[in-house]
Design a protein around this motif. Structure first.
Motif, PDB file in Angstrom:
ATOM      1  N   TYR A  12      60.669  49.643 -35.216  1.00  0.00           N
ATOM      2  CA  TYR A  12      61.286  50.539 -36.204  1.00  0.00           C
ATOM      3  C   TYR A  12      60.956  50.177 -37.651  1.00  0.00           C
TER       4      TYR A  12
ATOM      5  N   LYS B 139      67.525  53.142 -30.821  1.00  0.00           N
ATOM      6  CA  LYS B 139      67.697  54.247 -29.879  1.00  0.00           C
ATOM      7  C   LYS B 139      67.943  53.653 -28.491  1.00  0.00           C
ATOM      8  N   GLU B 140      68.936  54.189 -27.790  1.00  0.00           N
ATOM      9  CA  GLU B 140      69.321  53.609 -26.507  1.00  0.00           C
ATOM     10  C   GLU B 140      68.166  53.590 -25.510  1.00  0.00           C
TER      11      GLU B 140
END
Length: 383
Positions: free
Chosen positions: A273, A346-347
């Motif tokens: 990220y 994000k899961e």
């Protein structure tokens, strides 16, 4: 058990430390230097305290290399290498935070060890034979301690991975840690880098490789950070100076004994990220401290003491462990660190993040041996 310590041959500290730059350049008889630097600092004229001193040296020529991302990539390292070769440089000055100094380390070590031009072979303990191109490191943040460590981190963007590289051949020959170079840091960056330094100190103190010498460095660093981080975020000059020393002292320790699960979980966040490293560490630290508590003996008592908690000797084991963790949480809140990873993770990425953390070079140093599913649960607790 025997152990060794690797540090800069020389370092200068405190306001006015930059006054030693001309002497250092002349001592090393540098003729052509590439300055690895932060683009923002160059654009805003914030490198002037360095360049005005270099301009006074008649025998010296220098140029700039600023193609460096916040999480430096393999391509950044190769571009820096090209800059060194094209300029026929005999020295480097790295001015910036950990990203700049790490990029310079990668370029500098390949410049003298050309067999590692693939860059990926530098990961872990690379078998380099020659010392890197001599580097003077001048940090502009009080957090990473990249100016004193033998560790540097390069992002493999293709494989979405941060490579932790460890090499005593690439420690800067001189570190000049002058707080004047840190005064341009905004509040958020001061907080994030300061919490990064606290993470270094605490993880270095509880890591499996810790010893009496590293414990001494790490406890003093924790004490200085607890007392000065909040004030340094408001640009208090004395606190800036203390934080500059604290992060360097933490680096003296962890560079030689390793880190742990906070860093191994933070690295994938940066790779996937582009999360700033200090922010990732700061968010993860309290949660991982809770996870590690039962595997640390009496060390959390000393962490609590260094953090300024009173009467720790009259606390039970459970009480001083809770006090240590609470003091870290309270400091993070005080300097406005986000409480969780909800805006970052994000899961659907948790499996990848956990697998990357398990494979990270820092993970074996953790005092509690983590299982893959446990790391997944730690990420999930923060989203």
């Amino acid at each position: 058990m025997s152990f060794g310590f690797v540090l800069n041959p020389v370092s200068y500290h405190g306001y006015g430390a930059l006054d030693n730059l001309e002497l250092v350049v002349k001592d090393y008889e540098f003729k052509k230097i590439v300055i690895f630097a932060d683009q923002f600092l160059k654009k805003e004229g914030l490198l002037e305290p360095v360049t005005k001193r270099l301009d006074a040296i008649d025998s010296l020529e220098y140029t700039f290399f600023t193609d460096i991302k916040p999480n430096p990539s393999i391509q950044n390292v190769l571009s820096g290498l090209k800059a060194l070769k094209d300029y026929e440089a005999d020295g480097i000055i790295a001015i910036g935070g950990g990203s700049v100094i790490d990029c310079a380390a990668g370029s500098a070590i390949i410049n003298t060890n050309p067999g590692f031009e693939d860059v990926r072979s530098l990961e872990g303990m690379a078998d380099t034979k020659n010392f890197a191109t001599p580097t003077i490191a001048i940090p502009t943040t009080a957090g990473t301690a990249a100016e004193v460590t033998m560790n540097y981190v390069i992002t493999d963007e293709e494989n979405q991975k941060k490579m932790v590289c460890v090499d005593p051949h690439c420690v800067p020959v001189v570190a000049i840690v002058d707080p004047i170079m840190m005064e341009s840091m905004p509040y958020g960056l001061s907080a994030a880098t300061g919490m990064d330094a606290l993470t270094h100190a605490i993880e270095g103190y509880i890591t499996n490789g810790a010893n009496e010498i590293s414990d001494m460095f790490h406890l003093k660093a924790i004490e200085l950070i607890a007392r000065n981080l909040a004030k340094s975020c408001d640009n208090d000059k004395d606190a800036r100076e203390k934080m500059a020393i604290a992060q360097y002292v933490a680096g003296m320790g962890f560079s030689n004994v390793g880190l742990g699960l906070v860093h191994s979980m933070a690295h994938p966040l940066g790779a996937l990220y582009d999360t700033p490293h200090g922010i990732a560490n700061a968010i993860l630290l309290p949660t991982v401290l809770e996870y590690n508590a039962e595997s640390t003996g009496e060390k959390y008592r000393e962490i609590a003491r260094a953090m300024g908690v009173k009467d720790v000797d009259n606390m039970s084991e459970e009480e001083y462990r809770e006090a240590a963790i609470k003091s870290v949480k309270d400091l993070a809140i005080e300097v406005k660190i986000p409480k969780d990873l909800k805006e970052i993770v994000k899961e659907e990425d948790i499996d990848f993040l956990a697998e990357s953390a398990m494979a990270d070079a820092c993970r074996p140093g953790n005092p509690r041996e983590p299982k893959l599913e446990e790391i997944k649960e730690l990420y999930k607790k923060l989203i």
